[in-house]
Design a protein around this motif. Sequence first.
Motif, PDB file in Angstrom:
ATOM      1  N   VAL A 217       0.829  -1.206   0.000  1.00 17.96           N
ATOM      2  CA  VAL A 217       0.000   0.000   0.000  1.00 17.96           C
ATOM      3  C   VAL A 217       0.871   1.267   0.000  1.00 17.96           C
ATOM      4  N   LEU A 218       1.924   1.257   0.797  1.00 19.94           N
ATOM      5  CA  LEU A 218       2.830   2.410   0.808  1.00 19.94           C
ATOM      6  C   LEU A 218       3.503   2.590  -0.550  1.00 19.94           C
ATOM      7  N   LYS A 219       3.815   1.507  -1.215  1.00 18.53           N
ATOM      8  CA  LYS A 219       4.417   1.591  -2.555  1.00 18.53           C
ATOM      9  C   LYS A 219       3.422   2.176  -3.556  1.00 18.53           C
ATOM     10  N   ILE A 220       2.167   1.726  -3.480  1.00 17.53           N
ATOM     11  CA  ILE A 220       1.126   2.267  -4.360  1.00 17.53           C
ATOM     12  C   ILE A 220       0.957   3.770  -4.120  1.00 17.53           C
ATOM     13  N   THR A 221       0.960   4.152  -2.849  1.00 17.43           N
ATOM     14  CA  THR A 221       0.824   5.575  -2.497  1.00 17.43           C
ATOM     15  C   THR A 221       1.991   6.382  -3.050  1.00 17.43           C
ATOM     16  N   HIS A 222       3.168   5.768  -3.102  1.00 21.12           N
ATOM     17  CA  HIS A 222       4.381   6.459  -3.536  1.00 21.12           C
ATOM     18  C   HIS A 222       4.492   6.538  -5.058  1.00 21.12           C
ATOM     19  N   VAL A 357      -5.922  14.636  -3.830  1.00 26.51           N
ATOM     20  CA  VAL A 357      -5.683  13.189  -3.824  1.00 26.51           C
ATOM     21  C   VAL A 357      -6.874  12.458  -4.440  1.00 26.51           C
ATOM     22  N   GLN A 358      -8.086  12.864  -4.078  1.00 18.70           N
ATOM     23  CA  GLN A 358      -9.282  12.199  -4.590  1.00 18.70           C
ATOM     24  C   GLN A 358      -9.440  12.379  -6.096  1.00 18.70           C
ATOM     25  N   SER A 359      -9.072  13.548  -6.607  1.00 23.47           N
ATOM     26  CA  SER A 359      -9.253  13.813  -8.037  1.00 23.47           C
ATOM     27  C   SER A 359      -8.115  13.267  -8.887  1.00 23.47           C
ATOM     28  N   ARG A 360      -6.912  13.156  -8.313  1.00 24.11           N
ATOM     29  CA  ARG A 360      -5.744  12.757  -9.093  1.00 24.11           C
ATOM     30  C   ARG A 360      -5.491  11.248  -9.043  1.00 24.11           C
ATOM     31  N   ALA A 361      -5.807  10.605  -7.913  1.00 27.47           N
ATOM     32  CA  ALA A 361      -5.511   9.180  -7.762  1.00 27.47           C
ATOM     33  C   ALA A 361      -6.469   8.340  -8.600  1.00 27.47           C
ATOM     34  N   PRO A 362      -5.993   7.228  -9.190  1.00 32.05           N
ATOM     35  CA  PRO A 362      -6.888   6.323  -9.934  1.00 32.05           C
ATOM     36  C   PRO A 362      -7.995   5.804  -9.029  1.00 32.05           C
ATOM     37  N   ARG A 363      -9.215   5.772  -9.540  1.00 31.50           N
ATOM     38  CA  ARG A 363     -10.371   5.390  -8.729  1.00 31.50           C
ATOM     39  C   ARG A 363     -10.206   3.998  -8.122  1.00 31.50           C
ATOM     40  N   GLU A 364      -9.612   3.061  -8.908  1.00 36.83           N
ATOM     41  CA  GLU A 364      -9.482   1.686  -8.427  1.00 36.83           C
ATOM     42  C   GLU A 364      -8.382   1.525  -7.386  1.00 36.83           C
ATOM     43  N   ARG A 365      -7.592   2.591  -7.136  1.00 43.05           N
ATOM     44  CA  ARG A 365      -6.540   2.528  -6.122  1.00 43.05           C
ATOM     45  C   ARG A 365      -6.768   3.516  -4.979  1.00 43.05           C
ATOM     46  N   LEU A 366      -7.794   4.346  -5.104  1.00 45.77           N
ATOM     47  CA  LEU A 366      -7.958   5.461  -4.171  1.00 45.77           C
ATOM     48  C   LEU A 366      -8.080   4.996  -2.721  1.00 45.77           C
ATOM     49  N   SER A 367      -8.865   3.951  -2.466  1.00 39.71           N
ATOM     50  CA  SER A 367      -9.044   3.499  -1.081  1.00 39.71           C
ATOM     51  C   SER A 367      -7.721   3.057  -0.472  1.00 39.71           C
ATOM     52  N   ARG A 368      -6.902   2.344  -1.264  1.00 41.02           N
ATOM     53  CA  ARG A 368      -5.605   1.906  -0.742  1.00 41.02           C
ATOM     54  C   ARG A 368      -4.651   3.087  -0.560  1.00 41.02           C
ATOM     55  N   ILE A 369      -4.768   4.088  -1.423  1.00 40.37           N
ATOM     56  CA  ILE A 369      -3.939   5.291  -1.250  1.00 40.37           C
ATOM     57  C   ILE A 369      -4.358   6.039   0.017  1.00 40.37           C
ATOM     58  N   ILE A 370      -5.675   6.113   0.273  1.00 41.14           N
ATOM     59  CA  ILE A 370      -6.143   6.718   1.534  1.00 41.14           C
ATOM     60  C   ILE A 370      -5.650   5.906   2.725  1.00 41.14           C
ATOM     61  N   ALA A 371      -5.635   4.578   2.580  1.00 38.77           N
ATOM     62  CA  ALA A 371      -5.093   3.727   3.655  1.00 38.77           C
ATOM     63  C   ALA A 371      -3.617   4.031   3.872  1.00 38.77           C
ATOM     64  N   GLY A 372      -2.864   4.175   2.768  1.00 39.87           N
ATOM     65  CA  GLY A 372      -1.459   4.560   2.891  1.00 39.87           C
ATOM     66  C   GLY A 372      -1.300   5.912   3.550  1.00 39.87           C
TER      67      GLY A 372
END
Length: 624
Positions: A217-222, A357-372
């Motif tokens: 998750v941290l890698k996805i966020t990065h 973050v909500q507008s720029r992050a891919p929708r299918e990864r947004l929840s995991r990015i918020i988790a990160g």
Amino acid sequence: MSQFSLLAKRRFAPFFWTQALGAFNDNAFRNAMVMLVAFQMALPDAQVSLYTNLAPALFILPYFLFSATAGQLAEKFEKTRIIRFVKLFEIAAMSIAAIGFFTHHVALLLVVLFLMGMHSTVFGPIKYSILPQALERSELVGGNALVETGTQLAMLIGMIVGNSLMLIAGYGTLAASLTTIGIACIGYLASRAIPPAPATAPDLRFNWNPFSETWRVLKITHDDRAVFNAVLGISWFWFFGTVMIAQLPTYTRHVLGGDGSVNTLVLTLFSLGTGIGSLLCERLSNRRVEIGLVPMGAFGLTVFSADLFFAHPAVTPGAALDWMSFIAIPGAWRVMLDLTMIGAFAGFYVVPLFAFVQSRAPRERLSRIIAGNNIVNALLICAASGFGIGLTALGLDVPTIFLITGIVNVAVAVYIFTLVPEFMMRFITWVLVNSLYRVRVDGLKNVPDEGAALVVCNHVSFMDPLILMASVRRPMRFVMYYRIYNLPILRFVFRTAKAIPIAGSKEDPALMERAFELVDEALAKGEVVCIFPEGGITRDGSIQPFRPGVDRILARRPVPVVPLALRGMWGSIFSRRDSALHRARLPRRFWSRIELVGGSIVPASEANAAALESRVAALRGDAA
């Protein structure tokens, strides 16, 4: 339409009340527990200190352990269903808390605190990833502002209620138990009205290992540097807020000479300020994701936290003033203003970052990015506690800690804005446009949220690209005359926005050919490119003939075209009207009322220079 209208819509209101009630219960329970342990159980000071220091750690621990799992849940399954399970879990936790309250079982209450940390951990990724599914892009800032305001006020009211309930003689534990269980039940009922929010990654392969998933998750966020640095900015907000709020009880007693009511006043001002700043974001950003507010927020945090160092209310040593006596002493209003403005600028700082973050992050990864984001937040909150404890151990008083935190805030802001120049670019654009013009926009929803498009607009002044940049929600690549591209100060803005410099075929044929190549590359990547087909700034206020460059672009890359028109620019500052009349440009039309209007999308098959010139001229009308 005001952001408050969202509170009347089913796609937002039930979720808003569900999350606000959850924030209320978190804080009502925690403060009721502290009041019970610290003031009603006659425990030794050492034991009270152990419990009160252990409590924040137990609440934050689930963020490290379960955030990655929570992010997977929010993407693989329908979100509303998870929310309802979370609210049932809250009812169960509050029922266990009632047993702890009645039996004065501290260990059981600490277990409940851990469970409430799990409750917040699982709800966190859903809280911010559900908004882009429920709201339109133009509503994201307003929706985030309402969520942030509601959370702050709910936390504040929860703290006050939790403290107050336990002070009811003979019935404190009963009142606290019934209230927290009742609020949890109301929250569950509110969650039943939230519309379905489909899974964004239903085929996600679930990883039950929290440690390897946390790393992933941290890698996805990065992966996206802009998003990751926005996450760092949000986490710094939590660091800053944790340091400031942790010092407030000591600050209240020893610097302000106040009692518990003054501490409540201080927290109220901070929370109200954050709510006001958050709500103002929508108006200041013109309903778009305006990250230009972030540098302004960072600047305000430093200014007003530093001013707290110099604000010295006239307090008698050892005084224990109530809130009404405090506000009457000289210097109190300066402190109150500083605290309110710190909260307001915190709102300017954090709301655009969440919306970004909500507008720029891919929708299918947004929840995991918020988790990160939540994991990084937890790390920074723990670091903030150590930072405050360390400065206190060095013998520094609270005003000095405020000053040092403000100075460190500058260093962190400069670091983040250096890594992502887009923040400063947007800030400069926002300041220039809002200082020089009053802009009304209409029809800009025609610029598509996704996919390639070509935007064409009339060209009236040197400021035209900045006005479009500040008004259109989607980032655009501008094609502009190379001499304008190289103007001092603005060059930083244009370079950061990846503008494309162009020259005439007789001036620099190589640069012109390079510009057309870059335009095609940008459209091939699905970006929006804006051109001014007149080929230069108008010298008489009328629209000049559109040049054939637009036909060349569309022949190579047929994409939809969106016509825009600037109205009221002729005669404003930086237009050529005054130059043509041999008069100074400054400032006959300073802070001009101008308009930017958009027309319907033109298919590539119907778009050519003459047809687009006609459409832009019709949009502009007589308002040169």
